[in-house]
Motif scaffolding. Structure first.
Motif, PDB file in Angstrom:
ATOM      1  N   VAL A  68       0.845  -1.203   0.000  1.00  0.00           N
ATOM      2  CA  VAL A  68       0.000   0.000   0.000  1.00  0.00           C
ATOM      3  C   VAL A  68       0.877   1.248   0.000  1.00  0.00           C
ATOM      4  O   VAL A  68       0.626   2.208  -0.739  1.00  0.00           O
ATOM      5  CB  VAL A  68      -0.932  -0.006   1.236  1.00  0.00           C
ATOM      6  CG1 VAL A  68      -1.660   1.313   1.362  1.00  0.00           C
ATOM      7  CG2 VAL A  68      -1.926  -1.155   1.145  1.00  0.00           C
ATOM      8  N   ALA A  69       1.948   1.241   0.829  1.00  0.00           N
ATOM      9  CA  ALA A  69       2.840   2.406   0.900  1.00  0.00           C
ATOM     10  C   ALA A  69       3.684   2.527  -0.362  1.00  0.00           C
ATOM     11  O   ALA A  69       3.892   3.630  -0.883  1.00  0.00           O
ATOM     12  CB  ALA A  69       3.736   2.304   2.134  1.00  0.00           C
ATOM     13  N   ILE A  70       4.175   1.395  -0.880  1.00  0.00           N
ATOM     14  CA  ILE A  70       5.054   1.434  -2.050  1.00  0.00           C
ATOM     15  C   ILE A  70       4.318   1.922  -3.291  1.00  0.00           C
ATOM     16  O   ILE A  70       4.882   2.591  -4.148  1.00  0.00           O
ATOM     17  CB  ILE A  70       5.675   0.038  -2.276  1.00  0.00           C
ATOM     18  CG1 ILE A  70       6.641  -0.268  -1.127  1.00  0.00           C
ATOM     19  CG2 ILE A  70       6.414  -0.031  -3.610  1.00  0.00           C
ATOM     20  CD1 ILE A  70       7.234  -1.656  -1.174  1.00  0.00           C
ATOM     21  N   ILE A  71       3.030   1.617  -3.382  1.00  0.00           N
ATOM     22  CA  ILE A  71       2.227   2.085  -4.528  1.00  0.00           C
ATOM     23  C   ILE A  71       1.542   3.413  -4.191  1.00  0.00           C
ATOM     24  O   ILE A  71       1.487   4.336  -5.000  1.00  0.00           O
ATOM     25  CB  ILE A  71       1.144   1.032  -4.863  1.00  0.00           C
ATOM     26  CG1 ILE A  71       1.818  -0.214  -5.392  1.00  0.00           C
ATOM     27  CG2 ILE A  71       0.132   1.584  -5.844  1.00  0.00           C
ATOM     28  CD1 ILE A  71       1.623  -0.554  -6.810  1.00  0.00           C
ATOM     29  N   GLY A  72       1.001   3.510  -2.965  1.00  0.00           N
ATOM     30  CA  GLY A  72       0.162   4.655  -2.608  1.00  0.00           C
ATOM     31  C   GLY A  72       0.910   5.958  -2.414  1.00  0.00           C
ATOM     32  O   GLY A  72       0.437   7.012  -2.834  1.00  0.00           O
ATOM     33  N   VAL A  73       2.096   5.912  -1.773  1.00  0.00           N
ATOM     34  CA  VAL A  73       2.833   7.154  -1.502  1.00  0.00           C
ATOM     35  C   VAL A  73       3.342   7.811  -2.787  1.00  0.00           C
ATOM     36  O   VAL A  73       3.160   9.020  -2.977  1.00  0.00           O
ATOM     37  CB  VAL A  73       3.978   6.923  -0.488  1.00  0.00           C
ATOM     38  CG1 VAL A  73       4.815   8.186  -0.327  1.00  0.00           C
ATOM     39  CG2 VAL A  73       3.414   6.496   0.866  1.00  0.00           C
ATOM     40  N   THR A 130      -3.496  -5.168  -3.548  1.00  0.00           N
ATOM     41  CA  THR A 130      -2.581  -4.219  -4.194  1.00  0.00           C
ATOM     42  C   THR A 130      -1.494  -4.886  -5.041  1.00  0.00           C
ATOM     43  O   THR A 130      -1.331  -4.551  -6.211  1.00  0.00           O
ATOM     44  CB  THR A 130      -1.943  -3.291  -3.137  1.00  0.00           C
ATOM     45  OG1 THR A 130      -2.991  -2.653  -2.395  1.00  0.00           O
ATOM     46  CG2 THR A 130      -1.083  -2.239  -3.793  1.00  0.00           C
ATOM     47  N   PRO A 131      -0.702  -5.846  -4.517  1.00  0.00           N
ATOM     48  CA  PRO A 131       0.322  -6.454  -5.366  1.00  0.00           C
ATOM     49  C   PRO A 131      -0.272  -7.338  -6.463  1.00  0.00           C
ATOM     50  O   PRO A 131       0.319  -7.488  -7.538  1.00  0.00           O
ATOM     51  CB  PRO A 131       1.161  -7.280  -4.388  1.00  0.00           C
ATOM     52  CG  PRO A 131       0.245  -7.583  -3.273  1.00  0.00           C
ATOM     53  CD  PRO A 131      -0.651  -6.392  -3.146  1.00  0.00           C
ATOM     54  N   ALA A 132      -1.452  -7.928  -6.192  1.00  0.00           N
ATOM     55  CA  ALA A 132      -2.093  -8.755  -7.209  1.00  0.00           C
ATOM     56  C   ALA A 132      -2.494  -7.902  -8.412  1.00  0.00           C
ATOM     57  O   ALA A 132      -2.343  -8.309  -9.567  1.00  0.00           O
ATOM     58  CB  ALA A 132      -3.316  -9.444  -6.614  1.00  0.00           C
ATOM     59  N   PHE A 133      -2.971  -6.694  -8.127  1.00  0.00           N
ATOM     60  CA  PHE A 133      -3.317  -5.751  -9.198  1.00  0.00           C
ATOM     61  C   PHE A 133      -2.079  -5.402 -10.021  1.00  0.00           C
ATOM     62  O   PHE A 133      -2.121  -5.346 -11.257  1.00  0.00           O
ATOM     63  CB  PHE A 133      -3.917  -4.484  -8.572  1.00  0.00           C
ATOM     64  CG  PHE A 133      -3.987  -3.308  -9.507  1.00  0.00           C
ATOM     65  CD1 PHE A 133      -4.935  -3.261 -10.512  1.00  0.00           C
ATOM     66  CD2 PHE A 133      -3.092  -2.254  -9.387  1.00  0.00           C
ATOM     67  CE1 PHE A 133      -5.003  -2.183 -11.381  1.00  0.00           C
ATOM     68  CE2 PHE A 133      -3.144  -1.168 -10.248  1.00  0.00           C
ATOM     69  CZ  PHE A 133      -4.110  -1.138 -11.253  1.00  0.00           C
TER      70      PHE A 133
END
Length: 612
Positions: free
Chosen positions: A68-73, A148-151
């Motif tokens: 979530v942080a690696i994609i969201g930030v 998130t990582p599956a997406f």
């Protein structure tokens, strides 16, 4: 990059990705077949309380530095600028307070679950309510972490989305079930290294392809993405220094102070000093993780100047831009796409495994053991493993709900922690800092906090408004600011809508305060608890420290001045004679065995006789 070019995983990429999953499974198998072979709940759930500060600190980072942080930030920085970076200021108090308040209380009570504290301080009903609230929070959050990582894997390789969800959940469930907390912590260490390596690779390649550091800086400056210190006190403003630097402290406390996934790691440390040291060691690593994610967002902006390419991934989500950026940067570099996807899955696996283990612990220690105190150790361990597996399968179902949400994954995750973690934090603060609080006040306060939290959260979703689109490179900053000001002025909410517009970063603080205020009011109306009736060791003399300038007789009347570290097993003695590890009161039904309880008592009496 056209949609037909999306699937660029080479054999090397698949090998790197497979190695990550195989290594995680291998660690789980190693701890399943070595040492005590996870035959006791103490080993399976608490790692035999034998972990050093380094693996614990890396595990503390990995537990919530999720995909979530690696994609969201980066998506947040790309869309709104660097204002979010100021949340790093909240990390100071957000880790200092747990290190010096929450860890000493929990460690000296020698509990296995943070929610055992609630029964010691209040009652069994409060403990059960706190446990159920935590379970609800973590199951929902796990849905976001699995999805998130599956997406990302689906976008990069074309791998079936729900096949990726199943792969993530099942691998994690297996190694958590087989290897227990030791496997979870050591896989966290390995996965943290992979996380940092993946992010660093994307940044280095991105800067090089964008034209170098000077070009990146020029473009983000011209694009108005470098945010200054925003001291606007308006609590409805999404991100300001106050919402991030102050509201973020409450968020950090709900994560690193009272969340079972983190508390369990503190309690697995060999000594209290090791637990405190591991909390301090988290700080520089968290700052590094935040910096890498923010820099990645800036490099993205320098590359695309605010354009939205997420439609090329057949998704309207802003988070998809991060995946598109990675695809664009690493295309034609065998091995690096696999490294980044491994990075995302590392973050996801570490977070999910922590949740599975902590959920199994609280269910076992707070809901099942008190009802079946005569359960054999072998049966309890088997049941703990079944619980870990069951929660793994439940979280796969929750991933589908995440798929239906419209917010960015970062905002969804922080809303969940604010709406549910805030009231839980309020419940612990009510018990530790206010000696007058009773169990009725705690129950009513928690219920009131949850009701207000969901009222606020659901209201904000229903009345959600569209934000202005990001600027393009070269836009005039003065014009941009004026346009944004006009938009805000024209659409300024009023009345109940203004309440719903409260920044999601204030959710934890607002809901925590609600629980404390309602809890104290109800406690005084129903008869406050006397200090002498509170179990020793469950209070922290916060008010006594804050009002240290008052005379002693006033402090005794107004606030708790009980020193932290008294025991029930031995007569009272001056605080200076207390030694580290002198447990406070412990719940009889929650000690893992009669032998351990007898050993604990004998050690305490030996220390007391030595001191006398």
């Amino acid at each position: 990059m056209e949609q037909s070019d999306q699937k660029f995983f080479t054999v090397i990429d698949y090998v790197i990705f497979a190695l990550l999953l195989a290594a995680s499974m291998g660690i789980g198998l190693y701890y399943a077949l070595s040492g005590g072979r996870q035959r006791t709940t103490q080993e399976f759930l608490m790692a035999d309380r034998s972990m050093g500060c380094l693996p614990v600190s890396l595990s503390l980072i990995a537990s919530f530095q999720s995909a979530v942080a690696i994609i969201g930030v980066p998506a947040e920085i790309y869309t709104h600028g660097t204002q979010y970076w100021f949340i790093g200021c909240a990390y100071i108090l957000g880790l200092f307070i747990p290190a010096h308040i929450f860890i000493p209380v929990f460690y000296r009570l020698r509990v296995s679950s943070a929610y055992q504290y609630l029964e010691l301080r209040f009652s069994k009903a409060v403990r059960i309510c706190g446990t159920l609230t935590f379970i609800f929070q973590m199951v929902i959050y796990m849905g976001v972490c699995v999805y998130t990582p599956a997406f990302a894997l689906n976008a990069v390789t074309g791998f079936e989305l729900w096949g990726a969800v199943l792969a993530t959940g099942l691998v994690c469930t297996l190694y958590t079930t087989l290897g227990g907390l030791k496997a979870v912590i050591w896989t966290d260490v390995f996965q943290t290294v992979v996380m940092f390596a993946g992010q660093l690779a994307v940044i280095v390649v991105g800067v090089q392809k964008t034209g170098g550091v000077a070009d990146v800086w020029r473009k983000v400056w011209e694009g108005n993405r470098i945010s200054g210190l925003d001291l606007n006190p308006d609590p409805t403003e999404r991100h300001t220094f106050w919402t991030l630097g102050v509201g973020g402290v409450f968020l950090m406390l709900s994560l690193y102070g009272v969340n079972q996934a983190q508390v369990q790691r503190y309690l697995s440390s060999r000594t209290e000093k090791e637990a405190v040291r591991s909390c301090y060691m988290v700080f520089p690593s968290l700052q590094l993780a935040l910096a890498l994610s923010c820099v990645m967002g800036l490099v993205m902006f320098a590359r695309y100047c605010g354009e939205d390419h997420s439609d090329k991934l057949a998704s309207s989500s802003r988070d998809a831009m991060v995946i598109y950026f990675v695809m664009d940067m690493l295309h034609g570099l065998p091995g690096l796409p696999g490294l980044f996807i491994a990075c995302l899955f590392s973050a996801a696996l570490s977070t999910i495994s922590s949740a599975f283990n902590s959920l199994a612990t609280v269910t076992m220690e707070d809901l099942i053991k008190p009802q079946y105190p005569a359960m054999t150790e072998a049966r309890a361990t088997l049941l703990s493993k079944v619980l870990a597996m069951s929660y793994g399968l439940l979280c796969l179902a929750m991933a589908y709900l995440t798929h239906l949400m419209g917010d960015s994954v970062l905002q969804v995750a922080l809303k969940i922690f604010g709406m549910v973690g805030g009231p839980i934090l309020g419940l612990f603060c009510l018990g530790m800092f206010f000696p007058w609080a009773n169990s009725i006040g705690a129950l009513v306060g928690l219920c009131a906090g949850l009701v207000v939290a969901f009222w606020l959260g659901i209201g904000s979703i229903v009345t959600r408004s569209t934000r202005p689109l990001p600027l393009e490179c070269g836009a005039n900053a003065t014009t941009a600011i004026q346009t944004a000001f006009n938009n805000i002025t024209l659409s300024q909410p009023s009345g109940l809508k203004r309440f719903y517009s409260l920044s999601y970063m204030w959710y934890s603080g607002f809901n925590c305060t609600t629980v404390i205020l309602i809890g104290l009011i109800i406690s005084f109306l129903t008869g406050p608890t006397k200090e002498e009736d509170v179990m020793p060791g469950t209070l922290y003399p916060l008010l006594g420290k804050l009002f240290c300038f008052l005379p002693e007789h006033l402090k005794k009347k107004l606030c708790c001045v009980t020193p932290l570290g008294q025991t029930l097993a031995a007569p009272q003695r001056p605080p200076s004679q207390h030694k580290e590890g002198n447990g406070l009161a412990f719940p009889q039904e929650d000690r893992s065995s009669l032998e351990e309880r007898e050993s604990f008592l004998s050690e305490t009496f030996v220390e007391y006789e030595t001191a006398v």
